[in-house]
Design a protein around this motif. Sequence first.
Motif, mmCIF file in Angstrom:
data_model
loop_
_atom_site.group_PDB
_atom_site.id
_atom_site.type_symbol
_atom_site.label_atom_id
_atom_site.label_comp_id
_atom_site.label_asym_id
_atom_site.label_seq_id
_atom_site.Cartn_x
_atom_site.Cartn_y
_atom_site.Cartn_z
ATOM 1 N N ASP A 58 -18.283 -0.356 -6.911
ATOM 2 C CA ASP A 58 -18.606 1.061 -7.046
ATOM 3 C C ASP A 58 -18.806 1.445 -8.509
ATOM 4 O OD1 ASP A 58 -18.539 1.366 -4.390
ATOM 5 O OD2 ASP A 58 -16.569 2.311 -4.273
ATOM 6 N N THR A 64 -15.382 -1.733 -0.923
ATOM 7 C CA THR A 64 -14.922 -0.352 -0.882
ATOM 8 C C THR A 64 -13.753 -0.202 0.083
ATOM 9 O OG1 THR A 64 -17.185 0.279 -1.238
ATOM 10 C CG2 THR A 64 -15.699 2.019 -0.591
ATOM 11 N N ARG A 101 -22.021 0.257 -9.751
ATOM 12 C CA ARG A 101 -23.149 1.022 -9.239
ATOM 13 C C ARG A 101 -23.375 2.309 -10.017
ATOM 14 N NH1 ARG A 101 -23.262 -0.401 -2.806
ATOM 15 N NH2 ARG A 101 -23.712 -2.567 -3.235
ATOM 16 N N ARG A 160 -23.993 4.983 -0.287
ATOM 17 C CA ARG A 160 -22.920 5.744 -0.915
ATOM 18 C C ARG A 160 -23.465 6.505 -2.117
ATOM 19 N NH1 ARG A 160 -20.102 1.226 0.291
ATOM 20 N NH2 ARG A 160 -19.978 0.601 -1.874
ATOM 21 N N ARG A 213 -2.333 -6.829 -10.166
ATOM 22 C CA ARG A 213 -2.591 -7.763 -11.263
ATOM 23 C C ARG A 213 -2.942 -6.984 -12.510
ATOM 24 N NH1 ARG A 213 -5.945 -13.064 -10.085
ATOM 25 N NH2 ARG A 213 -5.221 -13.594 -8.009
ATOM 26 N N GLU A 236 -22.512 -4.742 -7.350
ATOM 27 C CA GLU A 236 -21.703 -4.871 -6.136
ATOM 28 C C GLU A 236 -20.514 -3.925 -6.064
ATOM 29 O OE1 GLU A 236 -20.368 -8.869 -5.969
ATOM 30 O OE2 GLU A 236 -19.376 -8.782 -7.899
ATOM 31 N N ASP A 275 -4.233 -12.615 -3.071
ATOM 32 C CA ASP A 275 -3.861 -11.205 -3.006
ATOM 33 C C ASP A 275 -4.390 -10.529 -1.760
ATOM 34 O OD1 ASP A 275 -2.523 -10.567 -5.668
ATOM 35 O OD2 ASP A 275 -4.291 -11.678 -6.273
ATOM 36 N N PRO A 316 -13.492 -4.804 -10.205
ATOM 37 C CA PRO A 316 -12.299 -3.966 -10.066
ATOM 38 C C PRO A 316 -11.037 -4.773 -10.370
ATOM 39 C CG PRO A 316 -13.480 -4.200 -7.971
ATOM 40 C CD PRO A 316 -14.202 -5.025 -8.964
ATOM 41 N N ARG A 317 -10.037 -4.089 -10.890
ATOM 42 C CA ARG A 317 -8.764 -4.767 -11.142
ATOM 43 C C ARG A 317 -8.058 -4.955 -9.811
ATOM 44 N NH1 ARG A 317 -3.860 -3.296 -11.540
ATOM 45 N NH2 ARG A 317 -4.407 -1.100 -11.320
ATOM 46 N N ILE A 318 -7.692 -6.181 -9.523
ATOM 47 C CA ILE A 318 -7.056 -6.481 -8.243
ATOM 48 C C ILE A 318 -5.688 -5.812 -8.177
ATOM 49 C CG2 ILE A 318 -6.114 -8.369 -6.852
ATOM 50 C CD1 ILE A 318 -8.282 -10.138 -8.109
ATOM 51 N N TYR A 319 -5.339 -5.329 -6.989
ATOM 52 C CA TYR A 319 -4.028 -4.696 -6.791
ATOM 53 C C TYR A 319 -2.918 -5.632 -7.274
ATOM 54 C CZ TYR A 319 0.017 -2.699 -4.435
ATOM 55 O OH TYR A 319 1.246 -2.157 -4.168
ATOM 56 N N GLY A 377 -21.534 -4.237 -0.298
ATOM 57 C CA GLY A 377 -20.335 -3.772 -0.977
ATOM 58 C C GLY A 377 -19.397 -2.951 -0.114
ATOM 59 N N GLN A 412 0.838 -1.199 0.000
ATOM 60 C CA GLN A 412 0.000 0.000 0.000
ATOM 61 C C GLN A 412 0.876 1.254 0.000
ATOM 62 O OE1 GLN A 412 -0.955 -2.889 1.476
ATOM 63 N NE2 GLN A 412 -2.484 -2.919 -0.139
ATOM 64 N N ALA A 452 -6.743 -4.079 -1.372
ATOM 65 C CA ALA A 452 -6.235 -4.852 -2.509
ATOM 66 C C ALA A 452 -7.241 -4.847 -3.658
ATOM 67 C CB ALA A 452 -5.930 -6.293 -2.069
ATOM 68 N N ARG A 453 -8.292 -4.082 -3.511
ATOM 69 C CA ARG A 453 -9.368 -3.995 -4.503
ATOM 70 C C ARG A 453 -9.964 -5.365 -4.809
ATOM 71 N NH1 ARG A 453 -6.362 0.088 -7.153
ATOM 72 N NH2 ARG A 453 -5.399 -1.532 -8.371
ATOM 73 N N LEU A 454 -10.175 -6.157 -3.782
ATOM 74 C CA LEU A 454 -10.848 -7.438 -3.975
ATOM 75 C C LEU A 454 -12.338 -7.227 -3.752
ATOM 76 C CD1 LEU A 454 -8.422 -9.663 -1.912
ATOM 77 C CD2 LEU A 454 -8.398 -9.254 -4.350
ATOM 78 N N LEU A 455 -13.119 -8.261 -4.063
ATOM 79 C CA LEU A 455 -14.542 -8.245 -3.744
ATOM 80 C C LEU A 455 -14.775 -9.303 -2.668
ATOM 81 C CD1 LEU A 455 -15.958 -7.996 -7.363
ATOM 82 C CD2 LEU A 455 -16.051 -6.227 -5.606
ATOM 83 N N PHE A 480 -10.963 -14.519 -8.111
ATOM 84 C CA PHE A 480 -11.254 -13.343 -7.293
ATOM 85 C C PHE A 480 -10.080 -12.941 -6.408
ATOM 86 C CE2 PHE A 480 -15.666 -14.402 -8.372
ATOM 87 C CZ PHE A 480 -16.055 -13.153 -8.832
ATOM 88 N N GLY A 481 -8.947 -13.616 -6.555
ATOM 89 C CA GLY A 481 -7.715 -13.131 -5.950
ATOM 90 C C GLY A 481 -7.541 -13.433 -4.475
ATOM 91 N N LEU A 482 -7.892 -14.634 -4.042
ATOM 92 C CA LEU A 482 -7.718 -14.967 -2.629
ATOM 93 C C LEU A 482 -6.287 -14.703 -2.158
ATOM 94 C CD1 LEU A 482 -8.829 -16.290 -0.023
ATOM 95 C CD2 LEU A 482 -7.947 -18.450 -0.877
#
Lengths: 510, 344
Positions: B291, A381, B294, B235, B343, B289, A411, B338-341, A377, A246, A385-388, A407-409
């Motif tokens: 941002d 937010t 949305r 939001r 990657r 789901e 990461d 979203p693009r994962i950090y 969500g 980060q 790591a911008r995962l869901l 989905f990047g576990l």
Amino acid sequence: MLEYTPDRRPTGGLRLPAHKEASTAQPIARGFVPRTLVLALQQHQGPPTTPVVRRGERVLRGQVVARARALRSAAVHASTSGHVRAIEDRLVPSVHAVHRTRCIVIDADGEDEPLPPGAGSAWPEDPEKQLKSIRDGGIVGLGGGVFPTAEKLGPQTPCKVLIINGVECEPYISCDDMLMREAAAEIVDGALIMRELLAAPECIVAVERDKPQAIEALLEAGRASGDASLRLADIPTIYPTGGERQLVEMLTGEEVPSTHYPSEIGYICQNVGTAFAVHRLVRAGEPLLSRVVTVAGDGIARPQNVETPIGTPIGELIEFCGGYRGDVDRLILGGSMMGYALPNDEMPITKGSNCLIAAARTEVRQDFSERFCIRCGNCGTACPARLLPQELLRAARDNDHALLDEFGLTDCIECGCCDVICPSHIPLTEVFRNAKFAHARYQRQEVFSAETQQRFRRHEERERADVQRGKDLQDQIRHEVETDEPARQQAIEAAIERARQRRSQDTDSE
Amino acid sequence: MRFDVAPGPHTAPIASVPITMRRVLYALAPAALAHVWFFGSGFAINFVVATVTALAAEAAVLRLRRRPTRVPLNDCSAIVTAALLSFAIPPLAPWWIPAFGAFCAIVVAKHLYGGLGRNLFNPAMVGYVVLLISFPAELTQWIPPRMGDLDYQHLAFLAHLSYSLTGALPTDVTVDALTRATPLDLVKEGLRSAQTYSEIRAGSLFGGIAGRGWEWINSFIALGGLYLLYTGTIRWQIPIMLLVGLLFPATLLWLFDPDRFATPGFHLFSGATLLGAFFIATDPVSAAESDRGRLIYGAGIGFLTYCIRTWGGYPDGMAFSVLLMNSAVPLIDRYTRPRIYGRD
Ligand code: SF4
Ligand code: SF4
């Protein structure tokens, strides 16, 4: 030293209550000498050290008790004087969990007698030797990662920026803050030493904005050092901006690829405590003997920062801070987000222990009931790591390994942001932690079964080829026999002959 | 000393579903009071009937599905559904209208899909659309707001109640005498019969910007929405983009021909625009789901609503737009991940 504000906003993250007021209200307590030391042979990421003392032997403060192996290792020193009671296996806290490892147990004699002056070796000229000296000085990353510092300062990758991490974004922890306030000059000096070793063109000290005193002290020290290229970045107070990945993103705008360490793309991160330790080693010849530990939480009588000899049993440190107060619900090593709960207070402080929280009931989650995910969500937010996380959750609970990959576990940095923000109180971090184990096991099996399958397939092919060859031969013979009348006659005669022989053999043997 | 261990993070959670839902209810309260002030006690009666039905239906279904009832019932989500439904139903309605709507919302839209968190469609809007299609007559029985018709006689609470329960009205009143078209109806019909927008607007049902009374109710709804934004309960992505999606085409077309198209202000303060933006489309379960997703989801609802209002067969289109976009959510989610950090 120039102060600047990076013009990026951190990805995700949370503003959390800091819980640092109590422990920063007074200076670091110094001069604490424990009665016992439990020195684990492995307090770093890498192969364990080799003990060089025997039972009953008297050791002095600063004396090497376990030697570093050549690489990825860091020596262990006696942090006070005393007698070696035993060398035995004990439970010791490491980075993510408690593990059993060999330890040197020392009964301190209370005299705290140091090695005679001059016993430590002087700082060498040669960079190779300098690295060895850091290894022998037992220095590792004090931010919690305990990666051997010498390895990160080696010449493998050209370093673009040396980042001195004083962000300390996690709630409760304030040891770096206090050290920066009290020893800014030493930290700056340590940073410059490391910068020279790395030949880094740039050095940035990163501090969170909620530490004005530390920033002030560092700026002052930077100015005094006269080095114009040093810069101080003030970082927004958002957890977990202090995480290496980060922080690199925040400072440089570059993302560390999933498969790499920051150092592999030229960004070396060192904790401020590490910089301080390097300074002590180089300027005073003193190896890593102690570290500042934050003792915090509502369950502690006198929350404060203590300069703690490495190997001090946690119980003794708590005692030094006035003991427990009220009902302690959990004893946590590390911060409240990434730390883990200890089963008892008999384990020692290691080089990586930055904070100890004796948490009262009101400070931690009590109700463990959870509801369905409402797909709000919030977790996504908050995820740095911008995962869901909600999708990961579903994949983890369905054991769907392909989706977990997608989905990047791997990461997930287990920062816990998604967890505390979830209105359905789903223990997301815990689910992901467990899923990572299961996923790793699954992948190993996948590799194994892929190999087995391949072997089997090759075997089958060979067999099929053999069978085919046999068939071809038979066909050939049959073909020859069928197309060639004399040969056929011959074959028939040969067969009759064989039969006769067999019969005569049978009668002979009777 | 020994201690119990528990997994981290070691801190109390900072949000919870019941708190979220309760905040939504608080945010709706001023608009509900305004509704009662302008249109009489019908709203209150509908809300009570819908809430009772929703809670009873939820308890019954949970019992049938052999699930614990306490935790899902106290999350208040059924009450939120009932409240949203009550805003959509005309105040003058027989009791079985809100009851049937709430029943469909809870049983069909929510529990047949697996309960809170699993439903694909917004329950309140499913309930409303089922009603709209099954009982179009009852759903158009809107009454004028206080101050709309000066000589208009408003029903008292008891008269409302007796109509709701038995269908009986005071002797000298008929349903036809009570009901009026809504401003959206008037604009739609008027424009269709070649009246200009300003001619239509001169009618007594119109206030400064949009329908009398409606302006106020919708202002209170916007206020509630701001409260939700301020507290972080919702939001900005969905509400803002929904308004943009609706007001952008509205402004363009109005500028192009102010006689044939209603003003953006009228669209903003009419029908379910604000309720939809802040309270309906923001239902997390049935929304996209991420941002980014949305943004698209909100804009889509706004734009579809405008299209239905302007060219479609219904005066308002919020419910249909929400349901349409609900069905597009899996698709939106797939393409807005979203693009994962770290990657590509
Ligand atoms: S925060 Fe919790 S409830 Fe919300 S989407 Fe994430 S997992 Fe689901
Ligand atoms: S714990 Fe993992 S998934 Fe959750 S916010 Fe942190 S990185 Fe994201």
